[in-house]
Design an enzyme around this catalytic site. Sequence first.
Site, mmCIF file in Angstrom:
data_model
loop_
_atom_site.group_PDB
_atom_site.id
_atom_site.type_symbol
_atom_site.label_atom_id
_atom_site.label_comp_id
_atom_site.label_asym_id
_atom_site.label_seq_id
_atom_site.Cartn_x
_atom_site.Cartn_y
_atom_site.Cartn_z
ATOM 1 N N PRO A 156 8.495 -2.859 -2.810
ATOM 2 C CG PRO A 156 6.906 -4.345 -3.726
ATOM 3 C CD PRO A 156 7.645 -3.983 -2.344
ATOM 4 C CE1 TYR A 157 5.760 2.133 3.063
ATOM 5 C CE2 TYR A 157 8.768 1.716 3.823
ATOM 6 C CZ TYR A 157 7.675 2.595 3.938
ATOM 7 O OH TYR A 157 7.590 3.916 5.266
#
Length: 248
Positions: A156-157
């Site tokens: 996600p980052y």
Amino acid sequence: MHTTPAPFPRIALVTGASGGIGRAVALRLAADGLAVAVHYAGNRAAAESTVADITAAGGRALAVGGDVADDAAMAAVFDTVEQEVGGLDVVVHTAGVMVLGPLADYPLDDFDRIVRTNLRGTFVVTQQAARRVRPGGAIVTFSTTVTRTAFPSYGPYVATKAAVEGMTMILARELRGRDITVNAVAPGPTTTPLFLEGKDEATLRGLAQAAPLERLGRPEDIAETVAFLAGPGRWVNGQTLFANGGLA
């Protein structure tokens, strides 16, 4: 008799400048002679400490607070900088969060938070910057070397940072004719509280050895890259610069 301070030749806003890379960038730009607006989200005391360090060294700085993902709050921040210091030439958006975990188990609340801060926050800040930075200026966003290294648990980052890169490249082209450069910096492992959190000594040693320079990056290393883009690097535009000691 009240006198208005003489305007500085160049003025910068650095988001997330209360600590870590943002603080190093604020100090480095101030050392180059820029007046610096030190932005913070929640830690006003840390931002004021950065301001105090800059002013003690003979520079000019002010602290400005606000949620980077809140368009009204950030418009107010930009207004304050223009009113208090006289304009804007450089905007460096370092503010961000990093919540790690495998996709299969990643909480949607964490996903929404990271997207809001890292992606929406970058959109809000760069939108204001695109409207306000003066000719000859620079906009610098932040990505990550993990878009290349693809470490597990960073999904996600990395998704937010890859989106930031895409948005940055397109903004550089949309500002054609304005004499404003737009670039992203992609740090490798750097000794900030955000990076060090939750990592044991063995992990840190392994990451330090991964780069040919055989050490972890320091916030000051990243600040040097930003200072180049904010100052002499006028022919670098629409790029992502990987500041990672050679980490592939």
